[in-house]
Scaffold this active site. Structure first.
Site, PDB file in Angstrom:
ATOM      1  N   HIS A  88     -38.135 -91.256   6.862  1.00 19.65           N
ATOM      2  CA  HIS A  88     -37.611 -90.003   6.317  1.00 19.65           C
ATOM      3  C   HIS A  88     -37.865 -88.860   7.297  1.00 19.65           C
ATOM      4  CE1 HIS A  88     -36.700 -87.181   2.921  1.00 19.65           C
ATOM      5  NE2 HIS A  88     -37.504 -86.396   3.618  1.00 19.65           N
ATOM      6  N   GLU A  89     -39.101 -88.739   7.761  1.00 22.91           N
ATOM      7  CA  GLU A  89     -39.426 -87.646   8.679  1.00 22.91           C
ATOM      8  C   GLU A  89     -38.772 -87.842  10.038  1.00 22.91           C
ATOM      9  OE1 GLU A  89     -40.570 -85.092   7.384  1.00 22.91           O
ATOM     10  OE2 GLU A  89     -41.240 -85.997   5.503  1.00 22.91           O
ATOM     11  N   HIS A 130     -35.528 -86.044   9.889  1.00 21.06           N
ATOM     12  CA  HIS A 130     -35.695 -84.610  10.143  1.00 21.06           C
ATOM     13  C   HIS A 130     -35.865 -84.341  11.641  1.00 21.06           C
ATOM     14  CE1 HIS A 130     -35.792 -83.043   6.104  1.00 21.06           C
ATOM     15  NE2 HIS A 130     -36.783 -83.816   5.733  1.00 21.06           N
ATOM     16  N   GLU A 135     -32.067 -82.180   4.817  1.00 22.87           N
ATOM     17  CA  GLU A 135     -32.427 -83.303   3.954  1.00 22.87           C
ATOM     18  C   GLU A 135     -31.393 -84.416   4.010  1.00 22.87           C
ATOM     19  OE1 GLU A 135     -35.144 -84.095   2.429  1.00 22.87           O
ATOM     20  OE2 GLU A 135     -36.116 -82.255   3.096  1.00 22.87           O
TER      21      GLU A 135
END
Length: 503
Positions: free
Chosen positions: A267-268, A271, A297
């Site tokens: 997930h990160e 980003h 997001e």
């Protein structure tokens, strides 16, 4: 008389130089925040609060100086190309949202936010919401005061939402929430009542955190993380911080759940990939900055869900996982795929939620903070309201406030931001549908570990655009239509009906 092209260029250059200086102050603030969450000793909070508030005050004062307004006024009649016009549009928006907010309020809000973070950590660790209550109540007062200074004629909560998502109306997001309630709740109930049993204990056992970190680094290597411009650390709540030259990711580890740290890391990574994909030559300007929280997001949810939770990814990555953890040697690809997509309706933790129940967690938070900001909910009533909505939406009540209303750090810094996690998921599904049309067999590329074409497509179409387009313009420019929940609902329905063998 219109400003000449030469004068307009000179004025534009001065404005650009000014905003670069302001951005650098903000980026320095980001490094201090990263340090506070990862490396700073516990006793450093009093000084760090002063440091952060000083930098944010300087940034605010530079932005609201009279000269900024003069330059913007001069450029109203100037001859600007499309990119310059976009830069001026964004700087004008920042300026207009800051000009009426007193510096003293900016300072107090920054200090209170910094002081609230260790109070939140203590409250969560000790399961004592009362420790956090006075900070949360004061933050509400300060955030409302700031919102009323920005636009006294608008609902304060809407003003707060616009901090992170300025061009996507809150009403549009709430309409999407209604559609998700209508589509997800019946699907979740169908899984509860009629879904086949799937292997939820495939990764049962103890997984030491040192090796989990090695697995996280393996995943970042496979996906193509640029270690020359990034690093991996741990934090109480995973996050990414940085710029196109330095985008750092954090994760956290649970010895009983190795999939949690893996999905958080991926997930990160999403980003970080966004940050690292921004234009180097536009650093410090809106053209070198991400579009919005919701678009950000979409990148993290894209990589976490449309890549990391696919069977193709596990065909690729499971051998690496087994090399690190021989106790998982008997786990099959099918079991791994089902385990990472398990729907846990008894789960109370948002960051551990599956793709379906996750959005009930988001809707719950959004409703509570909206009621709280409106004064319809007192601070001491939040735990009971939280548990009530958890019961309504997911049929489970947290056993502690630490597993309930204290689990997220977000209220220490802002309100009106949770919606963007769902906006990101919805747009990620829309992006995947577009990629399937424009790239040759993207799922096969994942299976083969060939992530460059997907990264490059996202970089060209999303990252490199910076803030050239508004949010709604960017979505339509990339996918050919406005933001819609249809692709997300189709995607999760097809996926989970197959996993749970629903008729």
């Amino acid at each position: 008389m219109a400003t000449s092209e030469h004068e307009s260029r000179s004025t534009y250059d001065e404005l650009e130089a000014r905003i670069k200086r302001i951005s650098n102050v903000g980026n320095a603030t980001g490094v201090l925040y990263w340090d506070q969450q990862t490396k700073m000793p516990e006793g450093g909070t009093p000084a760090r609060a002063k440091q952060l508030s000083a930098l944010q005050s300087i940034q605010h004062e530079l932005l609201t100086e009279e000269r900024t307004g003069e330059l913007l006024s001069e450029l109203e009649s100037g001859e600007l190309d499309d990119e310059q016009a976009a830069v001026v549009r964004e700087i004008r928006r920042w300026y207009e949202r800051a000009i009426d907010v007193p510096s003293e309020l900016v300072t107090e809000l920054a200090e209170t936010s910094s002081e609230a973070q260790p109070a939140w950590q203590e409250a969560k660790a000790e399961d004592e919401f009362e420790t956090f209550e006075p900070y949360l109540d004061r933050l509400r007062e300060l955030q409302i005061e700031r919102a009323e200074q920005i636009d006294p004629d608008k609902d304060p909560y809407e003003v707060m939402f616009e901090d992170g998502e300025p061009y996507l109306p809150l009403s549009t997001v709430e309409r999407i929430f209604d559609e998700l309630r209508d589509g997800l709740i019946p699907l979740i109930e169908d899984i509860q009542e009629n879904g086949a049993d799937i292997a939820d204990d495939a990764f049962a056992g103890i997984y030491d955190t040192e090796t989990q970190e090695e697995v996280a680094r393996d995943a970042l290597d496979v996906l193509g993380y640029d270690w020359n411009r990034g690093r991996l650390d741990t934090a109480p709540h995973p996050f990414m911080s940085g710029t196109q030259f330095d985008a750092r990711v954090t994760t956290r580890y649970d010895e009983n759940d190795p999939l949690d740290s893996l999905t958080a890391t991926i997930h990160e990574f999403g980003h970080a990939t966004y940050q690292l994909g921004l234009r180097d030559d536009a650093y410090g300007t809106p053209l070198g900055d991400s579009r919005s929280s919701g678009i950000h997001e979409s990148q993290s949810r894209f990589w976490e869900n449309h890549v990391g939770r696919t069977k193709a990814f596990w065909e690729l990555f499971l051998p690496t996982f087994k090399d690190r953890f021989p106790q998982a040697d008997d786990v099959t690809v099918d079991e791994a795929y089902k385990a990472i997509n398990q729907v846990f309706t008894d789960n109370t933790i948002r960051v551990e939620a599956d793709e379906l129940t996750y959005h009930m967690h988001i809707i719950l938070r959004s409703e509570i903070e909206k009621e709280f900001v409106a004064g319809e909910l007192d601070v001491e009533e939040i735990p009971a309201r939280w548990n009530e909505l958890m019961d309504d939406y997911l049929g489970v009540v947290p056993g502690t406030d630490s597993a309930g209303c204290l689990q997220d750090i977000h209220w220490t810094s802002r309100f009106g931001g949770f919606q963007n996690y769902t906006v990101g998921s919805v747009f990620a599904a829309q992006l995947w549908a577009t990629i399937e049309e424009e790239l040759d067999e993207p799922m096969e590329r994942i299976r083969e570990g060939d992530f460059a074409p997907i990264r490059d497509w996202l970089t060209e179409n999303i990252h490199q655009q910076g803030q050239r387009y508004t949010t709604d313009e960017l979505i339509e420019e990339v996918t050919g239509e406005p933001l819609t929940a249809d692709y997300f609902l189709d995607y999760v329905t097809e996926k989970y009906e197959a996993i749970y063998e629903l008729d």
